[in-house]
Design a protein around this motif. Sequence first.
Motif, PDB file in Angstrom:
ATOM      1  N   LYS A   1       7.336  12.844   2.053  1.00 36.77           N
ATOM      2  CA  LYS A   1       6.714  12.512   3.399  1.00 36.77           C
ATOM      3  C   LYS A   1       6.088  10.974   2.711  1.00 36.77           C
ATOM      4  CE  LYS A   1       4.129  15.933   5.094  1.00 36.77           C
ATOM      5  NZ  LYS A   1       3.147  16.747   5.141  1.00 36.77           N
ATOM      6  N   SER A   2       5.451  10.759   1.958  1.00 33.55           N
ATOM      7  CA  SER A   2       5.198   9.480   1.609  1.00 33.55           C
ATOM      8  C   SER A   2       6.094   8.380   1.543  1.00 33.55           C
ATOM      9  CB  SER A   2       3.824   9.104   0.619  1.00 33.55           C
ATOM     10  OG  SER A   2       4.559   9.436  -0.558  1.00 33.55           O
ATOM     11  N   PHE A   3       7.278   8.826   1.038  1.00 32.71           N
ATOM     12  CA  PHE A   3       8.568   7.863   0.812  1.00 32.71           C
ATOM     13  C   PHE A   3       9.026   7.535   2.240  1.00 32.71           C
ATOM     14  CE2 PHE A   3      12.800   7.160   0.161  1.00 32.71           C
ATOM     15  CZ  PHE A   3      12.828   6.284  -0.716  1.00 32.71           C
ATOM     16  N   ASP A   4       9.050   8.677   3.188  1.00 31.21           N
ATOM     17  CA  ASP A   4       9.869   8.402   4.490  1.00 31.21           C
ATOM     18  C   ASP A   4       8.913   7.100   5.082  1.00 31.21           C
ATOM     19  OD1 ASP A   4      11.155  10.444   4.134  1.00 31.21           O
ATOM     20  OD2 ASP A   4      10.258  11.801   5.430  1.00 31.21           O
TER      21      ASP A   4
ATOM     22  N   THR B   1       0.981  -1.281   0.127  1.00 32.41           N
ATOM     23  CA  THR B   1       0.156  -0.124  -0.016  1.00 32.41           C
ATOM     24  C   THR B   1       1.000   1.344   0.035  1.00 32.41           C
ATOM     25  OG1 THR B   1      -1.534  -1.450   1.428  1.00 32.41           O
ATOM     26  CG2 THR B   1      -1.934   0.967   1.054  1.00 32.41           C
ATOM     27  N   HIS B   2       1.819   1.363   0.980  1.00 32.66           N
ATOM     28  CA  HIS B   2       2.850   2.425   0.832  1.00 32.66           C
ATOM     29  C   HIS B   2       3.711   2.758  -0.480  1.00 32.66           C
ATOM     30  CE1 HIS B   2       2.725   1.918   5.584  1.00 32.66           C
ATOM     31  NE2 HIS B   2       2.013   2.754   5.366  1.00 32.66           N
ATOM     32  N   TYR B   3       3.876   1.217  -0.896  1.00 34.23           N
ATOM     33  CA  TYR B   3       4.812   1.578  -2.196  1.00 34.23           C
ATOM     34  C   TYR B   3       3.821   2.287  -3.293  1.00 34.23           C
ATOM     35  CZ  TYR B   3       7.800  -0.218  -5.873  1.00 34.23           C
ATOM     36  OH  TYR B   3       8.904  -0.271  -6.905  1.00 34.23           O
ATOM     37  N   GLN B   4       2.568   1.793  -3.482  1.00 36.94           N
ATOM     38  CA  GLN B   4       1.799   2.258  -4.384  1.00 36.94           C
ATOM     39  C   GLN B   4       1.067   3.625  -4.048  1.00 36.94           C
ATOM     40  OE1 GLN B   4       0.499   0.324  -7.028  1.00 36.94           O
ATOM     41  NE2 GLN B   4       0.317  -1.791  -6.000  1.00 36.94           N
ATOM     42  N   THR B   5       1.381   4.113  -2.645  1.00 38.40           N
ATOM     43  CA  THR B   5       1.195   5.449  -2.769  1.00 38.40           C
ATOM     44  C   THR B   5       2.283   6.401  -3.257  1.00 38.40           C
ATOM     45  OG1 THR B   5      -0.093   4.958  -0.645  1.00 38.40           O
ATOM     46  CG2 THR B   5       0.599   7.193  -0.917  1.00 38.40           C
TER      47      THR B   5
END
Length: 354
Positions: free
Chosen positions: A107-110, A78-82
């Motif tokens: 931010k989402s990458f962190d 999920t994080h990866y897709q974001t």
Amino acid sequence: MEVCDIRYGAVQVLDRSLAEDIVSAGGTVLLRSGTILHARHLELLLKHGINQVRVEGWSPMSDQLEWKFHEEAPLFSTHYQTVFSSLETLFEEVGRGETPDAEETVKSFDTLVQDALSHQRVYLVLQQIRGHDMYTYRHSIHVGLWCALIARINGYNEEDVLEFGRAGLLHDIGKLRIPKHIIQKKGSLTDEEFAEIKRHPEYGVELLEPKGYSSLILDGTLLHHERLDGSGYPFGRKAKDLPPAARITGVADVYDAVSSDRPYQQRRSPLSALQLIADELYSGRLCGVFGYPFVSHMLKAYVGADVLLSDGRTGHILRIPMEAIESPVILSGTTIINLKDEADLRILDIVEKQ
Ligand SMILES: [Fe+2]
Ligand SMILES: [Fe+2]
């Protein structure tokens, strides 16, 4: 549709869908058309003496992420897709000539980095994503993740680890300023075109500097193609003028490039990619201070990994000698196999646990 020989091209076949039913000599249907091939399927086919299969395209990256990570790190995909979609938007903006605001993406990458660092096996699974579509986005995310890991292994504090990760994420952003006909050209490049490609580190800094990014991120963007012996670009700087961000992004960039499927090049197996990095460290082009601890960390992580051998046997890695990374010692059933002594046998791939 393509016909592939499993014994020589497992990497070409995994994660692709079968184009027709596969039937055993006794008439039993072993696998149905449309099955997405995983390592256990290849093992089954090799046991039945079936070496050739007809396959369609790769299964979509989102499906691969989903099933590879659902047990290991359930939120990772999920994080990866974001991050992926956020990066897509960001890169499109750069492509249109706008000055990008990467704050949300970063931010989402962190979050993704923190997730990966707390489930380090994610790194091993990450390399099993097949297909070269969307290479630029995947490459950016993966180089960022490798940079964070290298910084972590080398003892940097959490904030620095994240900052090295961001440097990796943004390192190739300048490529978006290079005309598409050059980036996507299939034949060999002219001298002028190659010179233009070599300007992407400087274009990257032109994009990021006005936004106030740290010198660490700017160093990574500007200097990731420099080499310690002076053979890199854009300046041909030598070791004494290369800060940690240049050295870390350099190792991470080469490692990801050789261990991923690229538009015109098939990836190397993870062990073969580590061998290449070890050779680059030994030759003095990439930085040994950051590179050797990384290679040795990865080799330790691969001890115990399951492998598929070219004769259809599976086993797991018992030991990987630093001097012969591609020829580890394998335990298969009750047999110990030293690949150094087996000229005809090789690892087709590291396989995910089922
Ligand atoms: Fe680059
Ligand atoms: Fe790169």
